[in-house]
Design an enzyme around this catalytic site. Structure first.
Site, PDB file in Angstrom:
ATOM      1  N   ARG A  41       0.891  -1.174   0.000  1.00 60.63           N
ATOM      2  CA  ARG A  41       0.000   0.000   0.000  1.00 60.63           C
ATOM      3  C   ARG A  41       0.920   1.213   0.000  1.00 60.63           C
ATOM      4  O   ARG A  41       1.754   1.362   0.892  1.00 60.63           O
ATOM      5  CB  ARG A  41      -0.889  -0.019   1.246  1.00 60.63           C
ATOM      6  CG  ARG A  41      -1.725   1.243   1.479  1.00 60.63           C
ATOM      7  CD  ARG A  41      -2.744   1.443   0.366  1.00 60.63           C
ATOM      8  NE  ARG A  41      -3.707   2.473   0.690  1.00 60.63           N
ATOM      9  CZ  ARG A  41      -3.519   3.778   0.494  1.00 60.63           C
ATOM     10  NH1 ARG A  41      -2.395   4.230   0.000  1.00 60.63           N
ATOM     11  NH2 ARG A  41      -4.473   4.628   0.788  1.00 60.63           N
ATOM     12  N   GLU A  49     -10.854   5.989  -5.881  1.00 60.33           N
ATOM     13  CA  GLU A  49     -11.348   4.614  -5.969  1.00 60.33           C
ATOM     14  C   GLU A  49     -11.614   4.262  -7.426  1.00 60.33           C
ATOM     15  O   GLU A  49     -11.824   5.156  -8.255  1.00 60.33           O
ATOM     16  CB  GLU A  49     -12.623   4.464  -5.134  1.00 60.33           C
ATOM     17  CG  GLU A  49     -12.403   4.669  -3.647  1.00 60.33           C
ATOM     18  CD  GLU A  49     -11.470   3.636  -3.035  1.00 60.33           C
ATOM     19  OE1 GLU A  49     -11.655   2.426  -3.276  1.00 60.33           O
ATOM     20  OE2 GLU A  49     -10.536   4.040  -2.319  1.00 60.33           O
ATOM     21  N   ARG A  84      -1.421  -5.108   4.392  1.00 64.96           N
ATOM     22  CA  ARG A  84      -0.591  -4.648   3.274  1.00 64.96           C
ATOM     23  C   ARG A  84       0.597  -3.888   3.855  1.00 64.96           C
ATOM     24  O   ARG A  84       0.426  -3.095   4.791  1.00 64.96           O
ATOM     25  CB  ARG A  84      -1.389  -3.727   2.350  1.00 64.96           C
ATOM     26  CG  ARG A  84      -2.619  -4.385   1.743  1.00 64.96           C
ATOM     27  CD  ARG A  84      -3.437  -3.418   0.924  1.00 64.96           C
ATOM     28  NE  ARG A  84      -3.977  -2.345   1.763  1.00 64.96           N
ATOM     29  CZ  ARG A  84      -4.835  -1.430   1.338  1.00 64.96           C
ATOM     30  NH1 ARG A  84      -5.252  -1.431   0.081  1.00 64.96           N
ATOM     31  NH2 ARG A  84      -5.280  -0.492   2.154  1.00 64.96           N
TER      32      ARG A  84
END
Length: 157
Positions: A41, A49, A84
């Protein structure tokens, strides 16, 4: 989603080189390190998004930048709630995290980052009307996610 084996997580160095084997979205990639997949990440930033304007373009920018390439991953050894690895990714002396912001495909995620260089890059992108800043209005991804989750909750009732 694939997760790291416990022994790899324990021994993951703060800096390593790995091949990018997947691009989940603009700010999440998957690399192969010692034959194990690691989900990264991108630190300091938040991309639109996938369903937002410029979400797909952010993903494409990330893919063009690093897919199939060996990149350097620099982290502080921290993971987010989805397990992540939070990191900065570089390729050929360019920092993917900063390239996304300066091209208008990501915002500085000030809630989790105090690095003011990202704020400066964001302001420059706004002035030049790059990427998402070419639109009249942009909704920050964290606001979009809250609105979407509220709609989902209302629809379930």
């Amino acid at each position: 989603m694939l997760f790291l084996s416990f022994s790899l997580v324990k021994n993951l160095p703060n800096e390593f080189t790995a091949k990018v084997i997947g691009v989940k979205d603009g700010d999440t990639i998957e690399v192969l390190y010692k034959k194990e997949p690691v989900i990264i990440r991108l630190e300091h930033i938040d991309c639109p998004e996938k369903k937002q304007a410029f979400g797909q373009k952010a993903k494409q920018f990330t893919a063009d930048f690093c897919f199939g390439k060996k990149v350097k991953v620099i982290s502080k050894g921290k993971f987010d709630r989805y397990r992540r690895l939070i990191a900065v990714v570089t390729y050929k002396d360019k920092i993917l995290n900063k390239e996304l912001v300066s091209n208008g495909y990501a915002l500085h995620f000030k809630k989790y980052s105090k690095d003011t260089s990202y704020t400066i890059l964001e302001e420059q992108a706004k002035l030049k009307k790059k990427g998402m800043w070419s639109q009249e209005e942009s909704i920050a991804p964290w606001i979009y996610r809250k609105r979407t989750s509220k709609k989902d909750t209302l629809q379930k009732l």
